[in-house]
Enzyme design. Structure first.
Site, PDB file in Angstrom:
ATOM      1  N   LYS B  69       0.972  -1.243   0.041  1.00 36.54           N
ATOM      2  CA  LYS B  69      -0.017  -0.159  -0.124  1.00 36.54           C
ATOM      3  C   LYS B  69       0.941   1.285  -0.141  1.00 36.54           C
ATOM      4  O   LYS B  69       2.018   1.196   0.807  1.00 36.54           O
ATOM      5  CB  LYS B  69      -0.986  -0.087   1.260  1.00 36.54           C
ATOM      6  CG  LYS B  69      -2.020   1.157   1.226  1.00 36.54           C
ATOM      7  CD  LYS B  69      -3.017   0.674   2.433  1.00 36.54           C
ATOM      8  CE  LYS B  69      -4.017   1.804   2.504  1.00 36.54           C
ATOM      9  NZ  LYS B  69      -4.870   1.695   3.807  1.00 36.54           N
ATOM     10  N   SER B 144      -9.826   2.101   3.037  1.00 39.97           N
ATOM     11  CA  SER B 144      -8.985   2.895   2.079  1.00 39.97           C
ATOM     12  C   SER B 144      -7.812   1.748   1.249  1.00 39.97           C
ATOM     13  O   SER B 144      -7.474   2.455   0.390  1.00 39.97           O
ATOM     14  CB  SER B 144      -8.040   4.023   2.804  1.00 39.97           C
ATOM     15  OG  SER B 144      -7.209   3.112   3.631  1.00 39.97           O
ATOM     16  N   SER B 168      -9.851  -0.547   7.177  1.00 42.97           N
ATOM     17  CA  SER B 168      -9.432  -0.366   5.571  1.00 42.97           C
ATOM     18  C   SER B 168      -8.446  -1.559   5.043  1.00 42.97           C
ATOM     19  O   SER B 168      -8.322  -1.632   3.931  1.00 42.97           O
ATOM     20  CB  SER B 168      -8.377   0.615   5.477  1.00 42.97           C
ATOM     21  OG  SER B 168      -9.129   1.872   6.108  1.00 42.97           O
TER      22      SER B 168
END
Lengths: 98, 493
Positions: B69, B144, B168
């Site tokens: 990420k 997210s 997330s």
């Protein structure tokens, strides 16, 4: 709806150092009012003598021996700088002479 | 894949190249990557292959590629947090998680898309455009960490790293039919993880199976002296728990407050079936009430913006981030440059939360909002403690709905925030949580997820229960859930 006027949002944006356009101020005043109405639910909980919890772990200071050791070199530290001069970050002037 | 590498059936270079080819074929449609590092991944793969050929004993995941990420610092690779304000930043150091991946010999394929500074539940708040759900490209992949879940679901990476501040990792896993784990707070180092809310953020695995997650968890977990919130205590082996996969005699609590109004019928149905399977396998299932969970969403959306407004103050064009000079102003002041920079550099959701946090922390409102939210947080932790006196693990649906259409909730922040209603309590209390696929909802044929929660530092229980349930569900389905997803290449660019 929570009383959060356009002027209130402008004041908060100033505190947070964010320029907002007139359209953004109008939109955000409405959105923040709705959000604040919802999060105000926390006030329904009787405060009593509940101990506030700021963190899931009991925090303690973490220290290490004060000895010299390798760290990020100047070249690596400056590798992301758009401009540099004499092993220093070079930045445009933003303050007037006085 | 790890087995094929170990036996010499496949080389890491072959596996990395196959994934780069897959990325080239489908990522124009999915948009799960913000940056792909083909050369770097192939170089790392060649090195691992060479070490293996020389007879060196390697980690079981050595040579297996991974995606990270974009909120984790990667030396030599761009790190933007999905924001324009960090566009072009290439960190000179690795986050501890990334350093551990490299040390294990795992080639890094690239950085995955995310909601800007991890604020959002749909990956629509990325400054670089949304990620699309591989199950239906018109839908969100969760957020997210939608990019990290989507690369795994779309076979663009076998494994990925996500971060979970309010769900997330778990909510994207739920809506993409993958496995996502938020470890115990402090169980995985946050050093080099750009902070959204420091007391809530936690990095963890995004994978296709529970055992994959356990193997990855064991690579990235452990004490880190560079993180003052890192737990320095022995923890049970998650890999052993995943291999054991047993729930006989285990006490499972169904959380009464999570699963009622607002939950899609298909989500509830698949959850009920999973609970029934656990019961059939010998678990004792009871209903457990956690009354303070009703206030978790409200407390979270005060605590998170408050911490975020502080953490993101450094992105002002002076200390960090791009610099924008205000238009039409001669000799601008430092404050004017900061304000212009933050206006141009941050997206709507980030601005909204920073201003909300500024309000919650401001004089006159602190006690009513932030202070009160901290007390609710204590009550939620107390609810967990009381529940874990009665049961070994807690379960609930992971997300209230399946993936919604892109754009559907963009103009309604509260509706978006409700996506995290079931995942948030774990972050507030610091306990670990896992989401694994529980099947497809009847209404729309899209993935649903079941969430498993355990006491802090007992992450192994997630893996024992998750692996047992996964095995029973696989028997029922006859094949992994992802095999039912539509073929992406047919729609590829």
């Amino acid at each position: 709806m929570s009383a959060l006027s356009r002027d209130d949002v402008a004041h908060l944006a100033g505190l947070a150092r964010i320029d907002l356009s007139d359209a953004e101020l109008d939109r955000m005043a409405g959105e923040l009012g709705v959000i604040l109405d919802s999060v105000a639910k926390v006030q329904e909980v009787s405060a009593g003598d509940i101990e506030p919890m700021s963190h899931p772990l009991p925090l303690t200071n973490v220290t290490r021996p004060d000895v010299v050791r390798p760290s990020l070199g100047a070249e690596a530290a400056l590798s992301g700088a758009p401009q540099q001069d004499q092993q220093r970050f070079s930045v445009p002037r933003i303050l007037a002479e006085d | 894949m790890a087995h094929a590498l170990g036996s010499g059936e496949l080389s890491s270079v072959e596996i990395v190249q196959a994934h780069l080819d897959r990325i080239a074929a489908v990522d124009a449609d999915v948009h799960a990557y913000l940056h792909v590092d083909g050369e770097g991944a192939l170089a790392a793969a060649r090195e691992v292959d060479s070490r293996r050929a020389s007879g060196e004993e390697l980690h079981v995941l050595a040579g297996v590629p991974i995606a990270v990420k974009d909120v984790l610092a990667t030396k030599g690779l761009p790190t933007t947090c999905g924001s324009k304000i960090l566009e072009g930043w290439v960190p000179p150091y690795d986050a501890t998680v990334v350093a551990k991946l490299r040390a294990a010999g795992m080639p890094i394929l690239g950085k995955t898309n995310m909601d800007e500074f991890a604020m959002g539940s749909s990956t629509e708040h990325s400054a670089y455009g949304p990620t699309h759900n591989p199950w239906d490209l018109t839908r969100i992949p969760g957020g997210s960490g939608g990019g990290s879940a989507a690369v795994v679901a779309a076979y663009e990476a076998p494994l990925a790293i996500g971060t979970d501040t309010g769900g997330s990792i778990r909510q994207p896993a739920s809506v993409t039919g993958t496995v996502g784990v938020k470890p115990t707070y402090g169980g995985v180092s946050r050093y080099g993880l750009v902070a959204l809310a420091s007391s809530l953020d936690q990095a963890g695995p995004c994978t296709r199976t529970v055992l994959d997650a356990a193997l990855l968890h064991s690579v990235i977990g452990g004490h880190d002296p560079l993180d003052s919130t890192s737990i320095n205590a022995p923890v049970p082996s998650v890999v052993a728990a995943a291999r054991r996969a047993d729930v006989k005699g285990l006490r499972v609590g169904v959380i009464k407050e999570l699963g009622g109004e607002g939950y899609q019928n298909g989500v509830r149905d698949r959850f009920d079936e999973s609970v029934a399977l656990l019961q059939e396998a010998g678990a004792e299932v009871v209903e457990v009430s956690c009354p303070s969970f009703d206030y978790a969403l409200a407390a979270y959306y005060l605590i998170l913006p408050s911490e975020a407004s502080s953490n993101l103050a450094k992105f002002d064009g002076m200390r960090y981030g791009a610099r924008v000079l205000p238009a039409g102003v001669d000799d601008p002041s430092a404050e004017q440059v900061m304000a212009a920079t933050r206006d141009a550099g941050f997206g709507d959701e980030v601005k909204r939360r920073i201003i909300l946090g500024t309000y919650a922390l401001s004089s006159g409102y602190y006690d009513a909002y932030y202070g009160q939210a901290q007390k609710v947080r204590r009550l939620i932790a107390d609810d967990f403690a009381a529940a874990f006196e009665k049961v070994d693990v807690l379960v609930s649906p992971t997300a209230p709905t399946t993936a919604f259409k892109l754009g559907d909730k963009l103009d309604d922040p509260m509706s978006m925030y409700l996506q995290d209603v079931a995942t948030i309590p774990a972050n507030l209390a610091g306990v670990p949580g896992m989401s694994l696929p529980s099947g497809l909802a009847d209404e729309d044929g899209l993935p649903t997820g079941i969430q498993i929660l355990a006491p802090a530092t007992h992450d192994d229980r997630l893996y024992g229960v998750g692996a047992a349930l996964e095995r029973m569900l696989l028997d029922r389905w006859g094949a992994p859930l992802l095999t039912q997803a539509p073929e992406l290449s047919a729609k590829g660019a």
